[in-house]
Scaffold this motif. Structure first.
Motif, PDB file in Angstrom:
ATOM      1  N   ARG A   1       0.841  -1.200   0.000  1.00 26.11           N
ATOM      2  CA  ARG A   1       0.000   0.000   0.000  1.00 26.11           C
ATOM      3  C   ARG A   1       0.873   1.247   0.000  1.00 26.11           C
ATOM      4  O   ARG A   1       0.608   2.209  -0.725  1.00 26.11           O
ATOM      5  CB  ARG A   1      -0.915  -0.016   1.221  1.00 26.11           C
ATOM      6  N   ARG A   2       1.927   1.210   0.847  1.00 25.33           N
ATOM      7  CA  ARG A   2       2.841   2.361   0.872  1.00 25.33           C
ATOM      8  C   ARG A   2       3.539   2.536  -0.469  1.00 25.33           C
ATOM      9  O   ARG A   2       3.746   3.665  -0.919  1.00 25.33           O
ATOM     10  CB  ARG A   2       3.865   2.174   1.986  1.00 25.33           C
ATOM     11  N   GLU A   3       3.885   1.419  -1.108  1.00 24.44           N
ATOM     12  CA  GLU A   3       4.531   1.513  -2.417  1.00 24.44           C
ATOM     13  C   GLU A   3       3.597   2.123  -3.446  1.00 24.44           C
ATOM     14  O   GLU A   3       4.017   2.947  -4.266  1.00 24.44           O
ATOM     15  CB  GLU A   3       4.980   0.122  -2.876  1.00 24.44           C
TER      16      GLU A   3
ATOM     17  N   GLN B   1       4.187   5.511  -5.257  1.00 27.47           N
ATOM     18  CA  GLN B   1       4.145   5.601  -6.709  1.00 27.47           C
ATOM     19  C   GLN B   1       3.197   6.699  -7.158  1.00 27.47           C
ATOM     20  O   GLN B   1       3.496   7.477  -8.085  1.00 27.47           O
ATOM     21  CB  GLN B   1       3.706   4.253  -7.299  1.00 27.47           C
ATOM     22  N   LYS B   2       2.043   6.776  -6.481  1.00 30.94           N
ATOM     23  CA  LYS B   2       1.082   7.822  -6.816  1.00 30.94           C
ATOM     24  C   LYS B   2       1.673   9.198  -6.544  1.00 30.94           C
ATOM     25  O   LYS B   2       1.551  10.120  -7.366  1.00 30.94           O
ATOM     26  CB  LYS B   2      -0.196   7.627  -6.002  1.00 30.94           C
ATOM     27  N   LEU B   3       2.317   9.333  -5.371  1.00 27.33           N
ATOM     28  CA  LEU B   3       2.939  10.612  -5.048  1.00 27.33           C
ATOM     29  C   LEU B   3       4.041  10.946  -6.047  1.00 27.33           C
ATOM     30  O   LEU B   3       4.214  12.113  -6.433  1.00 27.33           O
ATOM     31  CB  LEU B   3       3.520  10.570  -3.631  1.00 27.33           C
ATOM     32  N   SER B   4       4.799   9.924  -6.458  1.00 25.65           N
ATOM     33  CA  SER B   4       5.862  10.151  -7.422  1.00 25.65           C
ATOM     34  C   SER B   4       5.293  10.634  -8.749  1.00 25.65           C
ATOM     35  O   SER B   4       5.831  11.563  -9.376  1.00 25.65           O
ATOM     36  CB  SER B   4       6.666   8.859  -7.624  1.00 25.65           C
ATOM     37  N   GLU B   5       4.190  10.005  -9.179  1.00 24.73           N
ATOM     38  CA  GLU B   5       3.558  10.427 -10.427  1.00 24.73           C
ATOM     39  C   GLU B   5       2.997  11.843 -10.309  1.00 24.73           C
ATOM     40  O   GLU B   5       3.113  12.648 -11.242  1.00 24.73           O
ATOM     41  CB  GLU B   5       2.451   9.440 -10.799  1.00 24.73           C
ATOM     42  N   GLU B   6       2.380  12.114  -9.151  1.00 23.83           N
ATOM     43  CA  GLU B   6       1.864  13.467  -8.940  1.00 23.83           C
ATOM     44  C   GLU B   6       3.001  14.478  -8.898  1.00 23.83           C
ATOM     45  O   GLU B   6       2.893  15.582  -9.446  1.00 23.83           O
ATOM     46  CB  GLU B   6       1.063  13.518  -7.634  1.00 23.83           C
TER      47      GLU B   6
END
Length: 590
Positions: free
Chosen positions: A242-244, A248-253
């Motif tokens: 879940r953290r990954e 990943q979502k934060l990285s994309e954002e």
């Protein structure tokens, strides 16, 4: 059989001499009659020291032990006895077998000290392994070839809300949701058939909830080496996955913001040395490249001095070092000379701290050249307003005061016949004085607020109400809250609104002050209100509907509100009347 026959038979037997067990013979009085070489070695006693002596005489420590009990029992019952005993004198363990006959006892014993030590070590190892399996937070289990669980530690059983005891005998169809069972069975069957391990990341559903496991499974062998089941260790990595995903979502954002932000963004790697930090550019976002003409390829891996030159690069390094030393964000303005001309940037640097060390600096630079230009123009306008206010204050107000004084004197000296001319003159001069005062207020109070403080609205409003002629009017403060602003300027706002309410709604008007939704405050009355068609017009300088008014009161209110960064508008009160709303106030009590 005569006495001594067993002894002679044993002495004559070379086969008995070659056995590895220790063998001794005892007569009916428990006296040694024969000791083979192995027994002599094991007991660490010469045969001559033992022959003719009783067991209890040769080894006093035997008295009261299991050895005494078993020897006496074998003699009395003529039945074979077996036992294990630790000889404290020799500090050895023995496996003992006792065979009775009419002549006494034949005792076989083997030194099993090493075996007992191994068993003890094995028991300790098993105890440790059992404690490890039972107490580890990682699920561990063993299944037979039929798929039934033969062991499940507490961590594994907790996944199914079971105890380890209740989990024994269950199978996967009872524990997992139907969509998870086929793959589990397929993997287990392959492990058993091929006698090989399997490791994988597996998604499993338990009571409708998704779990992600890192599964390590191995073939389980019996003592003969045959595969009799599957043993497994399943680490629940659901939270990590879940953290990954969130990372990943934060990285994309982050990448979306980095690539599409209108502000210039840059990354600087920080290399810590014994003397000073070394800064090297890593990336520039498209906005930075477009505004500076530099690209990531131009700056990647280079220091500020290598990119910007010794002088400017040195200034940049100094600011980066300030950020590292502060270990916190810093903001500053800098002027850069670029191919398209000189630009002013507002730069914010934020340190990235990993393991208590600044490893990177993230910079956001905003081109504020136009804003700085507007501020300079505003300062020029403010300077002109100050000049204008000075002219009014000194060059116009002084002669006006003289005219008012002379008119007042004429009113005292002249007959009433002249008052028909002098009274309008005095009124005109008073109106001129009021216009001058309001014009000065408008010129001076419209500047941007730079010196603000926390203000308790109830205190400010109370003071303003006391400074206005309010006749029979009443004030109600509906909310108590705190704002930030310039006390002296805001005093003009509330005093003008209170005067406006009394002038237009009458001496018995009720005025209310309170908080609106979110970031707004209001001043409202229960008078006739302001028609919608003129609500924008009322804020224009010179507009008035009251006899003798200067028309600057609401214009001053608007200018002071704008100087605070607020917006002011007129609306209808819930119960009629006028309602002045100020938005963008951001009360401090939240």
């Amino acid at each position: 059989m005569t006495d001594g026959a067993p002894d002679r038979r044993l002495r004559r037997s070379d086969a008995l001499r070659r056995v590895t067990d220790g063998i001794v013979s005892l007569d009916t009085g428990f006296r040694y009659t024969y000791v083979n070489p192995q027994a002599e070695r094991i007991l660490d006693r010469p045969t001559d020291d033992l022959l003719g002596r009783t067991v209890w005489e040769a080894f006093p420590g035997t008295t009261g032990t299991v050895a005494e009990t078993k020897l006496e029992s074998a003699m009395a019952t003529q039945e074979q006895q077996s036992f294990e005993r630790h000889n404290a004198e020799l500090d050895r363990w023995f496996d003992v077998r006792v065979y009775p006959d009419e002549g006494g006892l034949t005792v076989y014993f083997a030194d099993v000290t090493e075996r007992k030590r191994l068993e003890r070590d094995l028991a300790e190892t098993n105890r440790q392994l059992t404690a490890l399996v039972e107490n580890t937070v990682t699920p561990i289990y063993i299944k037979d070839t039929e798929g039934r669980y033969r062991l499940m530690n507490e961590a594994a059983a907790d996944l199914f809300d079971l105890t380890p005891e209740d989990a024994v005998g269950t199978c996967d169809t009872e524990l997992f949701d139907p969509e998870s069972v086929p793959e589990i069975s397929e993997v287990d069957e392959r492990i058993v058939a091929r006698d090989e391990a399997d490791s994988r990341e597996a998604v499993r559903y338990i009571d409708g909830r998704r779990h992600t496991f890192l599964d390590d499974k191995y073939p389980y062998h019996d003592a003969n080496g045959d595969v009799v089941g599957v043993m497994g260790i399943s680490r629940d990595i659901t939270a990590r996955k879940r953290r990954e995903r969130e990372l990943q979502k934060l990285s994309e954002e982050y990448e979306a913001v980095f690539d599409n932000a209108e502000d210039a963004i840059f990354l600087v790697d920080v290399e810590t040395t014994d003397t000073a930090a070394v800064f090297r550019y890593e990336r520039l976002n498209p906005a930075h490249e477009a505004s500076t003409g530099l690209s990531t390829a131009d700056v990647h891996g280079k220091t500020p001095r290598e990119v910007l030159g010794e002088e400017l690069g040195g200034e940049v390094v100094a600011n980066y070092q300030r950020c590292v030393d502060a270990r916190d964000a810093i903001t500053y303005e800098e002027t850069l000379t670029l191919p398209e001309g000189q630009r002013v940037w507002q730069t914010k640097l934020a340190p990235v701290i990993i393991d208590d060390e600044v490893t990177r600096i993230v910079g956001i630079a905003r081109d504020i050249t136009e804003r700085v230009g507007r501020e300079r123009e505003l300062r020029r306008k403010n300077d002109r307003l100050d000049e204008f206010a000075s002219v009014i204050s000194h060059d116009l107000r002084n002669p006006l005061n003289v005219a008012q004084g002379r008119t007042a004197l004429l009113l005292e000296l002249c007959d009433d016949d002249y008052h028909g001319h002098l009274d309008p003159l005095a009124e005109s001069l008073d109106r001129m004085a009021a216009i001058v005062a309001d014009t000065l207020t408008l010129a001076r109070q419209g500047k941007s607020v730079s010196d603000s403080c926390e203000i308790e609205v109830v205190d400010l409003v109370g003071q303003c109400w006391g400074g206005v002629e309010t006749a029979e009017a009443s004030l109600e403060i509906e909310d108590e809250f705190t704002i930030r602003g310039d006390w002296d300027r805001l005093r003009h706002v509330f005093e003008n609104l209170f005067r406006n309410a009394v002038e237009h709604a009458g001496d018995t008007v009720t005025v209310r002050v309170g908080r609106g939704d979110d970031d707004s405050i209001y001043v409202k009355d229960d008078g006739p209100g302001i028609p919608e068609t003129i609500r924008e017009t009322v804020f224009e300088p010179g507009y008035t509907s009251a006899a003798g008014g200067t028309g600057f009161g609401l214009a001053i209110v608007k200018r002071i509100a704008e100087a605070h960064g607020w917006e002011v508008a007129v609306a209808d009160g819930r119960d009629g009347g006028a309602r002045f709303e100020f938005h963008g106030v951001d009360p401090l009590d939240d």
